[in-house]
Scaffold this motif. Structure first.
Motif, PDB file in Angstrom:
ATOM      1  N   TYR A   1     -11.864  16.591   4.043  1.00  0.00           N
ATOM      2  CA  TYR A   1     -11.941  15.394   3.200  1.00  0.00           C
ATOM      3  C   TYR A   1     -12.061  14.092   4.005  1.00  0.00           C
ATOM      4  N   VAL A   2     -12.302  14.199   5.306  1.00  0.00           N
ATOM      5  CA  VAL A   2     -12.346  13.024   6.181  1.00  0.00           C
ATOM      6  C   VAL A   2     -13.567  13.107   7.077  1.00  0.00           C
ATOM      7  N   GLU A   3     -14.251  11.985   7.271  1.00  0.00           N
ATOM      8  CA  GLU A   3     -15.430  11.982   8.133  1.00  0.00           C
ATOM      9  C   GLU A   3     -15.323  10.897   9.203  1.00  0.00           C
ATOM     10  N   ASN A   4     -15.191  11.318  10.437  1.00  0.00           N
ATOM     11  CA  ASN A   4     -15.309  10.438  11.605  1.00  0.00           C
ATOM     12  C   ASN A   4     -14.533   9.125  11.434  1.00  0.00           C
ATOM     13  N   THR A   5     -13.230   9.249  11.214  1.00  0.00           N
ATOM     14  CA  THR A   5     -12.389   8.079  10.929  1.00  0.00           C
ATOM     15  C   THR A   5     -11.559   7.687  12.139  1.00  0.00           C
ATOM     16  N   SER A   6     -11.567   6.379  12.432  1.00  0.00           N
ATOM     17  CA  SER A   6     -10.769   5.848  13.538  1.00  0.00           C
ATOM     18  C   SER A   6     -10.031   4.586  13.079  1.00  0.00           C
ATOM     19  N   PHE A   7      -8.766   4.450  13.492  1.00  0.00           N
ATOM     20  CA  PHE A   7      -8.011   3.213  13.240  1.00  0.00           C
ATOM     21  C   PHE A   7      -6.713   3.254  14.039  1.00  0.00           C
ATOM     22  N   THR A   8      -6.020   2.132  14.063  1.00  0.00           N
ATOM     23  CA  THR A   8      -4.731   2.052  14.765  1.00  0.00           C
ATOM     24  C   THR A   8      -3.686   1.446  13.824  1.00  0.00           C
ATOM     25  N   LEU A   9      -2.428   1.629  14.189  1.00  0.00           N
ATOM     26  CA  LEU A   9      -1.290   1.061  13.446  1.00  0.00           C
ATOM     27  C   LEU A   9      -0.232   0.641  14.449  1.00  0.00           C
ATOM     28  N   ARG A  10       0.292  -0.581  14.267  1.00  0.00           N
ATOM     29  CA  ARG A  10       1.272  -1.108  15.229  1.00  0.00           C
ATOM     30  C   ARG A  10       2.664  -1.186  14.629  1.00  0.00           C
ATOM     31  N   LYS A  11       3.626  -1.338  15.482  1.00  0.00           N
ATOM     32  CA  LYS A  11       5.036  -1.451  15.077  1.00  0.00           C
ATOM     33  C   LYS A  11       5.223  -2.709  14.226  1.00  0.00           C
ATOM     34  N   GLY A  12       5.924  -2.572  13.088  1.00  0.00           N
ATOM     35  CA  GLY A  12       6.179  -3.731  12.224  1.00  0.00           C
ATOM     36  C   GLY A  12       4.952  -4.200  11.465  1.00  0.00           C
ATOM     37  N   GLU A  13       3.990  -3.308  11.213  1.00  0.00           N
ATOM     38  CA  GLU A  13       2.762  -3.668  10.516  1.00  0.00           C
ATOM     39  C   GLU A  13       2.614  -2.827   9.251  1.00  0.00           C
ATOM     40  N   ILE A  14       2.064  -3.442   8.201  1.00  0.00           N
ATOM     41  CA  ILE A  14       1.688  -2.699   6.996  1.00  0.00           C
ATOM     42  C   ILE A  14       0.165  -2.645   6.940  1.00  0.00           C
ATOM     43  N   LEU A  15      -0.372  -1.430   7.049  1.00  0.00           N
ATOM     44  CA  LEU A  15      -1.804  -1.207   6.914  1.00  0.00           C
ATOM     45  C   LEU A  15      -2.060  -0.697   5.499  1.00  0.00           C
ATOM     46  N   GLY A  16      -2.724  -1.503   4.694  1.00  0.00           N
ATOM     47  CA  GLY A  16      -3.060  -1.077   3.345  1.00  0.00           C
ATOM     48  C   GLY A  16      -4.336  -0.255   3.342  1.00  0.00           C
ATOM     49  N   ILE A  17      -4.374   0.772   2.485  1.00  0.00           N
ATOM     50  CA  ILE A  17      -5.605   1.548   2.312  1.00  0.00           C
ATOM     51  C   ILE A  17      -6.051   1.383   0.869  1.00  0.00           C
TER      52      ILE A  17
ATOM     53  N   GLY B   1      -1.211  -8.297  -1.433  1.00  0.00           N
ATOM     54  CA  GLY B   1       0.022  -9.068  -1.276  1.00  0.00           C
ATOM     55  C   GLY B   1       0.925  -8.582  -0.166  1.00  0.00           C
ATOM     56  N   LEU B   2       0.922  -7.248   0.087  1.00  0.00           N
ATOM     57  CA  LEU B   2       1.871  -6.693   1.050  1.00  0.00           C
ATOM     58  C   LEU B   2       1.270  -6.376   2.419  1.00  0.00           C
ATOM     59  N   SER B   3      -0.040  -6.155   2.461  1.00  0.00           N
ATOM     60  CA  SER B   3      -0.650  -5.644   3.698  1.00  0.00           C
ATOM     61  C   SER B   3      -0.911  -6.742   4.726  1.00  0.00           C
ATOM     62  N   ASP B   4      -0.864  -6.345   6.009  1.00  0.00           N
ATOM     63  CA  ASP B   4      -1.289  -7.226   7.105  1.00  0.00           C
ATOM     64  C   ASP B   4      -2.773  -7.025   7.396  1.00  0.00           C
ATOM     65  N   ARG B   5      -3.228  -5.784   7.238  1.00  0.00           N
ATOM     66  CA  ARG B   5      -4.651  -5.460   7.314  1.00  0.00           C
ATOM     67  C   ARG B   5      -4.940  -4.480   6.176  1.00  0.00           C
ATOM     68  N   ILE B   6      -6.194  -4.473   5.718  1.00  0.00           N
ATOM     69  CA  ILE B   6      -6.596  -3.511   4.689  1.00  0.00           C
ATOM     70  C   ILE B   6      -7.788  -2.709   5.193  1.00  0.00           C
ATOM     71  N   MET B   7      -7.634  -1.401   5.140  1.00  0.00           N
ATOM     72  CA  MET B   7      -8.718  -0.486   5.488  1.00  0.00           C
ATOM     73  C   MET B   7      -9.263   0.081   4.177  1.00  0.00           C
ATOM     74  N   VAL B   8     -10.565  -0.070   3.964  1.00  0.00           N
ATOM     75  CA  VAL B   8     -11.179   0.384   2.710  1.00  0.00           C
ATOM     76  C   VAL B   8     -11.910   1.700   2.961  1.00  0.00           C
ATOM     77  N   VAL B   9     -11.707   2.659   2.052  1.00  0.00           N
ATOM     78  CA  VAL B   9     -12.303   3.989   2.184  1.00  0.00           C
ATOM     79  C   VAL B   9     -13.336   4.187   1.082  1.00  0.00           C
ATOM     80  N   HIS B  10     -14.482   4.729   1.476  1.00  0.00           N
ATOM     81  CA  HIS B  10     -15.557   5.044   0.525  1.00  0.00           C
ATOM     82  C   HIS B  10     -16.162   6.379   0.923  1.00  0.00           C
ATOM     83  N   GLU B  11     -16.136   7.334  -0.014  1.00  0.00           N
ATOM     84  CA  GLU B  11     -16.709   8.664   0.209  1.00  0.00           C
ATOM     85  C   GLU B  11     -16.236   9.282   1.531  1.00  0.00           C
TER      86      GLU B  11
END
Length: 496
Positions: free
Chosen positions: A269-285, A461-471
């Motif tokens: 269900y995942v295709e060639n996905t890369s990202f990072t997450l840091r301490k004390g961060e909210i990454l929204g999807i 409202g809550l995220s520091d960064r937002i990663m958007v997923v499509h297909e």
């Protein structure tokens, strides 16, 4: 024009051991109108509906239906009187077809007393067409999505030709298109003179579909008004007894070291996905339903197997091939389906909270009960879990309090990374604010958080960064100062 009362519930009282569920609650339903029934989880909405339909017996008060005082002895009794209820919890049989579920217990027969399958299939098809459900009426329930199952629950109620229909969170699992179909059907029903009681936590839906609103708080009747005369602030203040001026407080934390790194991850269900997450961060999807958001995090967590790619935690590559391995690697996942995957409804608050972390309480002679009890008490107090005691059965708690227990259960595994999948789904506006405060507090303490949400204001409202997923792919990554609903939606539909 004077409104015609179809249902009148006055001064309803109901107590259970240790809990006063209803304390003088009242509700009217009017012919050809939609009455919104609003209140926080635990306000008494479901209890009031169960008294109306005869599932519970009231302690005091009166129920009048079509001008006569009634005391239904059960759902069969109320159904025969023309009342249908669409429960939030699905009540379908998976190995049976759509038609079989719609007519279960009310099968149509021909003049020889045999089941008339042709007629039942025909009537099922007519109702499914009304709801824009294209699946065959012979399709098995187990082969449908949750959203389509919800539409079949609605079809069941419509097939009864009821005069009064109760809809309990009917859009909770529906897509936007399915919701539009439902709203069109509701309008058609009211034109025919049907009465609707509409229970929802989605404040935006109320002015679109409802004519009147009744608010309950702590089992008490607070107010009734016509929707055209009020605004969202009135509803929120009536529900929680206070205004929620700052629903998404922007907590600024300087992110620390990189905790999670995902490189070219691929799987079913995942295709060639890369990202990072840091301490004390909210990454929204963010992304549309079916885009692969939950499947992405479940692949990282080990629920789904990856076919290629690498996952690093604190700079070290990890090979996570099961949820147990995910927990041992420092990842905790709070499911979007807390009742199906996250909690065991027949167990107590304490048993659910410590289920995933029993190893940490283990001693040679058994569990360290004192340590377990102290930690459970600490989380109940810290998260403001409303429960009679830690030994209360969790299915008797409201949705918001169940969700707090699910989050506490995850935190007791002492994770480095917390994944929250739809953390406020089915949770009322007051409990949402409390959960947001919990999330922000965890962020300030340095926890790394991934949050999936279908609610645009929430994820922004809550995220520091937002990663958007499509297909099943990452289609965009936005920083805080780049957040706009338009940008997120463009990435979500793959046009950016």
């Amino acid at each position: 024009m004077k409104k015609e009362i179809v249902l009148k519930m006055e001064g309803i009282h109901k107590s259970f051991p240790g809990v006063k569920a209803l304390d003088g609650a009242s509700l009217n339903a009017y012919k050809g109108r939609v009455m919104a029934l609003m209140g926080e989880n635990g306000a008494g909405k479901s209890t009031l509906m169960k008294i109306m339909t005869g599932i519970y017996t009231k302690d005091a008060g009166t129920v009048s239906y079509q001008g006569n005082e009634v005391q239904f002895k059960g759902t069969k009794d109320s159904q025969e009187a023309g009342i249908a209820i669409i429960h939030q919890e699905l009540n379908l049989i998976g190995h049976m077809s759509i038609t079989e579920n719609i007519f279960l217990g009310r099968e149509l027969t021909n003049r020889f007393g045999k089941i008339d399958w042709a007629l039942m299939h025909k009537e099922s098809r007519e109702i499914l067409d009304l709801l824009n459900v294209v699946d065959s009426e012979k399709t098995l329930i187990k082969d449908l999505t949750i959203g389509k199952m919800q539409m079949i629950e609605i079809a069941k109620a419509l097939s009864q030709n009821a005069k009064l229909i109760v809809m309990d969170e009917p859009t909770d699992a529906l897509t936007d298109k399915e919701t539009e179909s439902l709203f069109r059907v509701i309008k058609d029903l009211t034109y025919e003179g049907k009465s609707i009681i509409y229970i929802s936590h989605r404040l935006k839906e109320i002015p679109i579909i409802c004519d009147d609103i009744t608010v309950l708080r702590d089992g008490k009747f607070i107010s009734e008004a016509e929707v055209k005369d009020i605004d969202e602030n009135y509803i929120i203040k009536s529900m929680v007894g206070r205004t929620l001026d700052e629903q998404f407080p922007n907590v600024v934390v300087t992110p620390g070291a990189e905790v999670l790194k995902v490189e070219n991850l691929s799987g079913k269900y995942v295709e060639n996905t890369s990202f990072t997450l840091r301490k004390g961060e909210i990454l929204g999807i963010a992304g549309l339903m079916g885009a692969g958001r939950s499947e992405l995090v479940k692949t990282i967590y080990g629920y789904y197997k990856k076919s290629s790619g690498k996952v690093f935690i604190d700079g070290k590559e990890v090979n996570i091939n099961s949820p147990k391995c995910g927990v041992n690697s420092g990842i905790a996942y709070v499911s979007e389906d807390r009742k199906g995957d996250g909690l065991i409804l027949g167990l107590s608050v304490k048993e659910n909270m410590t289920l995933s972390s029993l190893k940490s309480f283990s001693r040679k002679l058994g569990l360290n009960k004192k340590l377990e009890n102290n930690l459970v008490t600490e989380y109940i107090e810290k998260f403001h879990v409303k429960t009679p005691s830690e030994n209360a059965i969790i299915k008797n708690l409201s949705g918001g309090n169940q969700q707090k227990v699910a989050i506490a259960k995850a935190l007791l595994t002492n994770p480095k990374i917390l994944i929250l999948d739809e953390p406020t789904r089915g949770v009322d506006v007051g409990a949402k604010k409390e959960i947001y405060d919990v999330i922000n507090d965890l962020k300030m303490k340095g926890l790394s958080i991934i949050m999936i949400s279908s609610e645009m204001p929430e994820v922004m409202g809550l995220s520091d960064r937002i990663m958007v997923v499509h297909e099943n792919r990452v289609s965009g990554l936005l920083l805080k100062d780049e957040f706009t609903q338009e940008k997120i939606m463009r990435y979500a539909i793959g046009v950016e």
